[in-house]
Design an enzyme around this catalytic site. Structure first.
Site, short mmCIF file in Angstrom:
data_model
loop_
_atom_site.label_atom_id
_atom_site.label_comp_id
_atom_site.label_asym_id
_atom_site.label_seq_id
_atom_site.Cartn_x
_atom_site.Cartn_y
_atom_site.Cartn_z
N LYS B 104 39.68 40.52 111.05
CA LYS B 104 40.46 39.41 110.46
C LYS B 104 41.22 39.84 109.23
O LYS B 104 42.26 39.30 108.90
CB LYS B 104 39.56 38.24 110.11
N GLU B 128 41.66 37.59 119.36
CA GLU B 128 40.81 36.40 119.57
C GLU B 128 39.51 36.50 118.77
O GLU B 128 39.03 35.52 118.20
CB GLU B 128 40.51 36.23 121.06
N ILE B 135 34.18 32.13 120.35
CA ILE B 135 34.85 30.84 120.62
C ILE B 135 36.35 31.10 120.84
O ILE B 135 37.00 31.65 119.97
CB ILE B 135 34.68 29.88 119.42
N GLY B 186 18.91 39.55 108.32
CA GLY B 186 20.10 40.27 108.76
C GLY B 186 21.32 39.39 108.94
O GLY B 186 22.32 39.80 109.54
N LYS B 204 40.16 34.04 107.81
CA LYS B 204 40.19 33.38 109.12
C LYS B 204 41.07 32.14 109.09
O LYS B 204 41.81 31.86 110.03
CB LYS B 204 38.77 33.03 109.56
#
Lengths: 429, 429
Positions: B104, B128, B135, B186, B204
């Site tokens: 991104k 994507e 998603i 994590g 994003k």
């Protein structure tokens, strides 16, 4: 790029598409570099008043005016039903015109025939609007989840029944009252059977699960049970156990075995599908790479449906190659696919029984003999002649459960089987 | 059709992609008619042990082995960060190789440069996986909502912060404890700033709102506020008022005016976004045809991300024409777009004040002078020296509210401004 389009039908949805094409013409031109010209719209009665005015000469009552117009490359169909829509669509596809449709019935019942015509005519067949209205669930499955083995789809794909069940759940309405209110609000048809008996959801599940499982799931292999026997009392018992009720369309695949079923279902109240209220739709699916995925939005209505139809028209017009389903799209399912009518799930069983020693032992004995293991048992009330009993089972086989219920029904102290509701509460989030 | 691919990087995500390509090879071949051959994977250290074994000769530490291999038509990039990824991607695109990336940062910061290289090289740039992991939100906006004017996107697009806020909300954990637990699990980095300060969500949102509004929204125009000052006490006050807290990435468009902001936000507890728990992501958007639409799923993780990356690889390999953004994708935003830092929303303001007559009148006077209208006021506690005051405002201007808060802060009886949280509760369902 100007796209000459034709309409088959010009009612509610057609007016919505016409409205979106006009209102958003600049947006579409800006994003996609395409403009649309509606050349012809086929209607039965030229003199009937229309919600939207079309330019002179666009309305026609002759299908040949669309079929024979070389300026029309894409046709959007809003007639609904199998006939005469199927014949028209087939003729258009064979003439090389792509067809965009919201007609779940014709896709579910004549998919093979229409797709054959599309391939042979070099045209495209697009039907995003046939399932979930404006929710792009079909394109998500075909164009974004290609790399997944999808093993489960669960959908709230009929807004009418979801609206009725929401009213019953939140306001304690009876089924009859909630249906009547939905009819008054224009959310249910005067003859509501297609929705409330689950036919509409079964067509959509046939399409959805065929695409998700990449194997033809004919609508006659979809188990179907409607919402007409739901009562606020049973919904309330479910709520006490932490469940919400939804008419779910469920498809599952294990290896080459597929189950497909539409029925009222209890799901945990914190499941993402549980918060889908009113006329909203949602599809929750699981792929072996993507994990859980849910799409939520307006499953009906002229504008949401138009959003999907216009999107399909743009894709159809721009496609260099049309996409065809590579699964065995036969009229009959592929021989290697087994349809499983003996799925496993959990069950909520509500009985009315005479409050007498031994009745519980008799029921428990039947369940045990049928290998049905009880997860919880609740007796409501005490000291009245008859009392409600509620059982929730562990995962068990459908046929064992049905057999057990038949045997329980014949016990002398059983007044009534008030509800048998399947429960889906596998881990989901 | 066999697709020769290359990898830039072979860590967590790369291993996931390799795993999906292998585990689902039959599915992909069956659905798409494509197979993949991984020809080269670029790594920094050839001797470092890898989670997954690759065939001999695939690993390389020379970028030229990928750039110069005519058998590689699609390259998937998993290096992250702007450099050296940007230079590699640009060189590959100019050489006519399509690039698929989950990065991104490089898309948000070098979009214009990379898309120019893609156009000029006749290659495709696919991303994507850069927003929302598995998603398919980007493809939904570009390929399914073409006919919509989208005026609002609201996303939970950072799983780490959503996990922390979920723990704080459901278990009353402090921010520090919830962060530490996320690190132990994590789910948060040892240096968590990129997530908890909202940088990741801002990148994003820049991508998402550029696509949704069809106008470049540079990341430096995104207002950004992290979750580090959230307290369980403030969350509890919000819950008492019927709100859930989320780190929302919000983009809105009115005419040619765009606002883009990332900050902790109270939303009604029955909003579909409120039930997005833990590391799940969701994007809720509104288009003028489709209405409200939400996509929900796993926003991170090797397999969900691989689902999006492999899908992009298939699309990139099969595309006859690649899609480029037709919006003015300049390094600077288009001159006709105004970025609005003075948006309107509602506010939750939590103060600690000395419980003395006149303090409320003084605060109310400041709010009134700044045209901030109060919807509700709650004083918690009574009879202690200092008490918490909570105001919820009606819709008001950001700058008026900030000015009012500065003036309130300087009043003598104000101990502390404990929280100023924006509230989004427009009708949504």
């Amino acid at each position: 790029m100007n796209i000459g389009i034709g309409f088959l039908g010009f009612g509610h949805i057609g007016s919505g598409v016409w409205g979106v094409l006009n209102a958003n013409a600049d947006t579409i031109a800006h994003k996609e570099g395409t403009t649309f010209t509606l050349r012809r719209a086929l209607v039965r009665d030229l003199r009937k008043p229309r919600a939207a005015a079309l330019p002179d000469g666009v309305l026609t009552d002759r299908f040949e005016d669309i079929l024979g117009d070389p300026g029309i490359s894409v046709v959007a169909e809003f007639m609904g039903g199998v006939d005469p829509a199927c014949g028209y669509i087939e003729a258009l596809l064979r003439a090389g015109k792509s067809v965009v449709t919201a007609n779940k019935e014709v896709i579910a019942q004549r998919w093979h025939r229409l797709e054959t015509a599309a391939r042979e005519g070099g045209a495209g067949l697009y039907y995003e609007a046939s399932v979930g209205g404006g929710i792009p669930v079909i394109r998500t499955i075909t164009d974004s989840l290609q790399a997944n083995d999808i093993d489960s789809v669960m959908g709230i794909i009929n807004g009418t029944t979801n609206h009725i069940l929401t009213r019953m759940s939140e306001q304690g309405r009876s089924y009859d009252a909630a249906l009547r209110e939905a009819q008054e609000d224009g959310l249910a048809e005067p003859d509501p059977r297609n929705d409330v008996e689950g036919f509409d959801a079964a067509y959509k599940l046939s399409i959805l699960s065929s695409l998700a499982f990449h194997a033809r799931v004919p609508v006659d292999r979809v188990y179907r049970e409607g919402i007409t026997r739901m009562t606020p009392e049973v919904i309330r018992y479910g709520q006490e156990l932490g469940y919400a009720v939804k008419l779910l369309a469920i498809g599952k695949k294990r290896g080459t075995s597929i189950e497909a079923r539409v029925h009222p279902t209890f799901i945990p109240e914190n499941h993402p599908l549980a918060s889908v209220r009113g006329a909203y739709n949602a599809v929750f699916l699981h792929g072996n790479a993507v994990g859980n995925l849910m799409l939520y939005g307006r499953g009906a209505g002229d504008l949401p449906t138009a959003s999907a139809i216009v999107s399909d028209c743009i894709v159809a017009a721009k496609a260099k190659d049309h996409r065809y389903n590579s699964f065995r799209n036969e009229a009959r399912p592929a021989p290697e696919v087994a349809f499983d009518g003996n799925w496993q799930t959990k069950y909520f069983l509500n009985l009315e029984v005479i409050d007498r020693p031994g009745v519980l032992a008799a029921i428990a004995g039947i369940l045990a003999r049928r290998q049905v293991s009880v997860a919880s048992l609740i007796q409501k009330g005490y000291g009245t002649a008859t009392v409600p009993l509620i059982f929730v089972t562990h995962q068990t086989y459908e046929q064992s459960m049905l057999q057990a219920v038949r045997e329980i029904e014949s016990l002398p102290d059983i007044i009534e089987i008030k509800a048998l509701i399947r429960v889906e509460d596998e881990d989901s989030a």
